[in-house]
Design an enzyme around this catalytic site. Structure first.
Site, mmCIF file in Angstrom:
data_model
loop_
_atom_site.group_PDB
_atom_site.id
_atom_site.type_symbol
_atom_site.label_atom_id
_atom_site.label_comp_id
_atom_site.label_asym_id
_atom_site.label_seq_id
_atom_site.Cartn_x
_atom_site.Cartn_y
_atom_site.Cartn_z
ATOM 1 C CB SER A 315 -2.101 -2.301 1.485
ATOM 2 O OG SER A 315 -1.502 -1.013 1.551
ATOM 3 C CG ASP A 316 3.965 -4.859 3.012
ATOM 4 O OD1 ASP A 316 4.471 -3.775 3.358
ATOM 5 O OD2 ASP A 316 4.543 -5.941 3.186
ATOM 6 C CG LEU A 317 5.397 1.078 0.630
ATOM 7 C CD1 LEU A 317 4.470 2.243 0.956
ATOM 8 C CD2 LEU A 317 6.840 1.432 0.993
ATOM 9 N N GLY A 318 2.506 -0.374 -1.130
ATOM 10 C CA GLY A 318 2.327 -0.542 -2.566
ATOM 11 C C GLY A 318 1.673 -1.841 -2.977
ATOM 12 C CB SER A 319 0.499 -4.860 -1.193
ATOM 13 O OG SER A 319 -0.554 -4.472 -0.333
#
Length: 777
Positions: A315-319
């Protein structure tokens, strides 16, 4: 007798222990990776499996006291509680992380930190699984003391895959010798809206150029051959269509259909995967209502089933949390984690979402096989990389082999080749060295405005500004510097002083544009994206989170340029920028105009090389430059009918995709086209000659126009290119082969096919609007 029995028993016991150790397949380097991975997974608890998929923030996991680096209590706690398998940005330093040169890690200390982290997990966990350390690396490793290259859009302006392959190798080696393993980059987001804040990170608007350059960088990082001691796991960002958000707002929905995905946005990822990329990062945006982080069509159907991708997704950060928070398609974080895992997302950057999968598996909401598959993809790469046998690095090598003179020289060459000459009226450039120069502008002597986003703090003297570069070519009494104004702060003015300096000079070099330089006043959201605020008078107007509603120069920069023009002195304007800003006035009024993007630590030296003729500029625009935001999107490979003007102005861009001048001139002739069997291929050859006064580079570009097909096609599409160096009077024969794949389209059934009835026009020239040679079948 008793003594002998005890001895025999002891020997038998040792033999038994050795046999038992030999049966631990995952510890045996002679066993195949698949066997070792499966054996290890069988021994893991559910908590340990999920832990391998978590990638928390790494800069919180070490403590530094002078030259001693140890693991933090937070790291000990998270290892015990979550059994983590990865860390992100352990070596990162910037205002968001609050890590500086004073409290962060130089290469030697970074290697010590990496060794300490590995030693702790290996010696203090049940199975001794080493951790992956993932690092940001879009234009060099984002850490203190590393080599800083031009940002992605500048790299793309080189149109030089071989040079970027070399750059990729340098970045990978600098990461590996410090003890990290995963390089986040290259960024493959096609940019069709320059209002978007992250244009600087990608390679422009074209899938072929982006794919070729990204593939070259991936090859440089080791081409996925992880047994190479300097190979990294290249993580491609961001999957997919992240660079065309509605209204230019970072992370907003992308509006496009499957055909457009397959024609424009997926091919560059496929090219980089074929080159050896082993990791893919999901994007923040949604497509047709489905968040990319939980999009099974993208993460499984295409990536796994169609392309056979064998690495892991992240994932992208916090996605993953964004599936609930931003997109509102999950009622809570557990459901968000379930949706992501079932779609085919393997790892959680941030590490706070996938912990919910433990409860989900126990409740029967997720099959544990899904977890096993994701864990297999991560662990297999750890075995391939040899981390179980060689988890530590040589601290001395880290000190010696990062930011070497050769690496710095390559950074300068990438910067030189990235500079685009847009205007050169009356051969204003190159300059002689018997002149007085007034150097003005907010980007003339600003270290951090040279570097772009995702850059670590720099030591004094490590970055060459434009002023530094010019001074290195002239004596002190030949150069006068006045800032003139800031990028955004309208109270920081010295325009009158700049005009006075210009009046006393023979030529004026005005360096304007934008900035992605973060500072400690900037506010950030949880993902690290910057937040624009009225209180903060930072120069930052580009970089993640800084979207624009127009593309005009901010602050009083236009006032400065107009006042300088009034002096009547030759005016050279240089744009240092992260997106194509409004250059209409400069195009018309400057005697020479250069686009240098964010050129990195050697940017000032490279610009001076161009100004004084030590290097003939050969960069070409990887993105179309609009005249007005009302034209957007204005990408060259659109499918619209023949252009017609707006009421207010023409529809064409100010500078076309592929555009760039040289101090020399180039002539194209002798086109020959040989058709292949059934018209499924063409062999194209022609000659290019340097007819000017300077040796230099021409970027030869071949475009294809499909005159007839079953589905609407682009008005033209780049298919081949080559950067060619020619001495004065020299000519070279250029050969391109257009294959069946090059001639194929995405048909009505969404399959890539060659249509025998298609009619083609081949267009050859120096940019997308400059046709020197053409052929129609």
């Amino acid at each position: 007798m008793k003594k002998t029995s005890v001895s025999v028993c002891f020997i038998l016991m040792l033999f038994g222990l050795n046999s038992l150790a030999q049966n631990v397949i995952y510890k045996d380097p002679k066993q195949p990776v698949s066997a070792r991975t499966k054996d290890l997974i069988k021994r893991m608890t559910l908590d340990e499996k999920v832990g391998q998929l978590l990638c928390p923030l790494g800069w919180e996991m070490y403590e530094r006291k002078g030259d001693i680096v140890t693991v933090s209590q937070k790291f000990k706690d998270i290892v015990a509680q979550k059994h983590i398998g990865m860390l992100w940005a352990t070596y990162r330093a910037d205002p968001w992380t609050q890590k500086t040169i004073a409290n962060g890690l130089n290469p030697e200390l970074a290697a010590k930190a990496g060794n300490a982290l590995q030693r702790y997990v290996i010696e203090n966990t049940r199975l001794g699984i080493p951790v992956f350390l993932a690092e940001e690396a879009p234009h060099g490793h984002m850490a203190i003391g590393t080599t800083v290259f031009p940002t992605g859009i500048g790299q793309a302006s080189t149109w030089n895959p071989m040079l970027l392959e070399k750059m990729g190798g340098i970045v990978a080696k600098e990461i590996r010798v410090q003890g990290a393993h995963i390089s986040y980059g290259p960024v493959l987001d096609l940019s069709r809206d320059p209002r978007w804040s992250r244009v600087e990170e990608g390679y422009g608007e074209d899938p072929l150029l982006t794919g070729n350059l990204a593939a070259a960088i991936v090859k440089g990082t080791g081409a996925g051959k992880l047994s190479n001691p300097h190979a990294t796991i290249a993580t491609l960002k961001h999957f997919v269509a992240y660079g065309i958000p509605e209204s230019g707002h970072n992370g907003s929905a992308a509006s496009l259909g499957e055909r457009e995905l397959r024609e424009y946005f997926l091919p560059s990822f496929k090219a980089a995967i074929d080159a050896g990329a082993k990791s893919i990062m999901a994007a923040y945006n949604s497509i047709d209502g489905i968040p990319c982080s939980s999009n099974k069509f993208l993460l499984t159907n295409i990536l796994r089933n169609e392309w056979g991708f064998g690495g892991f997704t992240v994932s992208d950060l916090g996605s993953i949390e964004g599936i609930k928070g931003s997109h509102r398609v999950a009622k809570d974080y557990k459901q968000a984690a379930i949706l992501a895992a079932q779609a085919g997302l393997d790892a959680d950057l941030g590490g706070n979402a996938f912990v919910n999968l433990i409860e989900a598996v126990k409740a029967g909401e997720v099959n544990e096989n899904i977890i096993d598959t994701a864990v297999y993809r991560v662990l297999a790469l750890k075995f391939e990389m040899g981390l179980f046998e060689k988890p530590y690095v040589d601290v001395k090598k880290a000190k010696q082999e990062v930011k070497t003179p050769d690496n710095i020289a390559t950074a300068r060459q990438v910067a030189r080749e990235s500079i685009v000459l847009l205007e050169n009226k009356k051969e204003t450039l190159p300059l002689t060295k018997n002149i007085k120069v007034a150097v003005v502008g907010p980007n003339a002597d600003n270290v951090y405005n040279m570097l772009g986003d995702y850059t670590a703090p720099q030591r004094d003297g490590d970055v060459i500004t434009v002023l530094n570069g010019i001074k290195a070519n002239l004596t002190n009494d030949q150069v006068t510097y006045v800032k003139g104004c800031a990028i955004r702060d309208t109270t920081d003015l010295s325009i009158k002083e700049a005009v006075t300096a210009a009046e006393k000079a023979d030529v004026v070099v005005a360096v304007v544009g934008g900035s992605s330089a973060r500072d400690f006043k900037t506010e950030y959201i949880a993902t690290g994206a910057a937040v624009a605020s009225k209180e903060n008078k930072s120069d930052m107007e580009s970089g993640e989170g800084f979207d624009r509603s127009n593309l005009d120069l901010l602050g009083k920069q236009m006032d400065l340029l107009k006042e300088l023009k009034k002096t009547g002195k030759p005016l050279i304007v240089i744009y240092i920028q992260g997106r194509p800003l409004n250059m209409n006035w400069a195009s018309e009024n400057a005697d020479a105009l250069l686009c240098a993007w964010y050129p990195g630590q050697e940017g000032g030296a490279a610009i001076a090389d161009v100004l004084f003729g030590a290097y003939n500029p050969g960069g070409r625009m990887p993105v179309s430059v609009p005249r007005n935001v009302g034209q957007l999107p204005v990408h060259y490979n659109r499918k619209s009918p023949l252009d017609h003007s707006y009421v207010e102005e023409v529809a064409t861009p100010l500078y076309a995709f592929g555009y760039g001048k040289s101090y020399s001139t180039f002539d194209y002739k002798d086109l020959k086209v040989v058709k292949g069997v059934d018209n499924k291929s063409f062999m194209v050859s022609f000659s290019v000659a340097n007819t000017g006064k300077y040796e230099g580079d021409e970027v030869v570009q071949l475009y294809l126009r499909n005159q007839f097909a079953s589905v609407s096609q682009p008005v033209k599409q780049l298919k081949k290119f080559e950067r060619v160096h020619l001495k004065v009077g020299e000519s070279k024969i250029i050969e391109f082969k257009l294959t069946e794949s090059d001639l194929s389209i995405i048909n009505t059934e969404m399959r890539k096919v060659f249509e025998p009835t298609s009619l083609f026009t081949i267009l050859i020239g120096g940019n997308s609007s400059d046709v020197k040679l053409f052929y129609r079948n």
